[in-house]
Write a protein that holds these residues in place. Sequence first.
Motif, short mmCIF file in Angstrom:
data_model
loop_
_atom_site.label_atom_id
_atom_site.label_comp_id
_atom_site.label_asym_id
_atom_site.label_seq_id
_atom_site.Cartn_x
_atom_site.Cartn_y
_atom_site.Cartn_z
N LEU A 42 0.82 -1.21 0.00
CA LEU A 42 0.00 0.00 0.00
C LEU A 42 0.86 1.26 0.00
O LEU A 42 0.54 2.24 -0.68
N LEU A 43 1.95 1.25 0.75
CA LEU A 43 2.85 2.39 0.77
C LEU A 43 3.49 2.60 -0.60
O LEU A 43 3.59 3.73 -1.10
N GLY A 44 3.89 1.51 -1.25
CA GLY A 44 4.45 1.60 -2.60
C GLY A 44 3.45 2.14 -3.59
O GLY A 44 3.79 2.99 -4.44
N LEU A 45 2.21 1.71 -3.52
CA LEU A 45 1.17 2.22 -4.42
C LEU A 45 0.89 3.70 -4.17
O LEU A 45 0.68 4.47 -5.10
N THR A 46 0.90 4.09 -2.90
CA THR A 46 0.66 5.49 -2.56
C THR A 46 1.77 6.39 -3.10
O THR A 46 1.50 7.45 -3.66
N VAL A 47 3.00 5.95 -2.94
CA VAL A 47 4.12 6.74 -3.45
C VAL A 47 4.06 6.82 -4.97
O VAL A 47 4.29 7.89 -5.56
N ALA A 95 1.37 6.67 -6.86
CA ALA A 95 0.26 7.55 -7.23
C ALA A 95 0.63 9.01 -6.98
O ALA A 95 0.28 9.89 -7.76
N SER A 96 1.35 9.28 -5.92
CA SER A 96 1.76 10.65 -5.62
C SER A 96 2.73 11.17 -6.66
O SER A 96 2.70 12.34 -7.03
N THR A 97 3.60 10.32 -7.15
CA THR A 97 4.54 10.72 -8.19
C THR A 97 3.79 11.10 -9.45
O THR A 97 4.11 12.08 -10.10
N GLY A 98 2.76 10.35 -9.79
CA GLY A 98 1.93 10.67 -10.95
C GLY A 98 1.25 12.01 -10.79
O GLY A 98 1.16 12.80 -11.73
N CYS A 99 0.78 12.31 -9.59
CA CYS A 99 0.13 13.60 -9.33
C CYS A 99 1.14 14.74 -9.49
O CYS A 99 0.80 15.81 -9.99
N ALA A 100 2.36 14.51 -9.07
CA ALA A 100 3.39 15.55 -9.21
C ALA A 100 3.67 15.83 -10.67
O ALA A 100 3.84 16.97 -11.07
N VAL A 101 3.70 14.78 -11.47
CA VAL A 101 3.93 14.95 -12.91
C VAL A 101 2.79 15.75 -13.53
O VAL A 101 3.01 16.66 -14.33
N VAL A 102 1.57 15.43 -13.15
CA VAL A 102 0.41 16.16 -13.66
C VAL A 102 0.45 17.61 -13.21
O VAL A 102 0.16 18.52 -13.98
N ALA A 103 0.84 17.86 -11.96
CA ALA A 103 0.91 19.23 -11.46
C ALA A 103 1.97 20.04 -12.21
O ALA A 103 1.74 21.20 -12.56
#
Length: 74
Positions: free
Chosen positions: A16-21, A23-31
């Motif tokens: 779950l921690l790996g999936l969260t990290v 997903a957060s990386t993807g959000c940073a790319v989108v931002a």
Amino acid sequence: MSTVAINPWRVIISVLLGLTVSASTGCAVVAVADAAVTVASTAVSVTATAIETTVDVAAAGVDAVVGDDEDEGE
């Protein structure tokens, strides 16, 4: 031989921690992409405004030099 016991909760939390990290990386790319698009659109808007102003000034200069023929036809 020694046997190592694997805690299933530790595996679940790690996944779950790996999936969260991830997903957060993807959000940073989108931002970052969103910020780049915003900067680019602002630059295009400023450039278009500057060109429009330049054209208006040039048209006013041409009108001042050439004059207006509307009154001569009457």
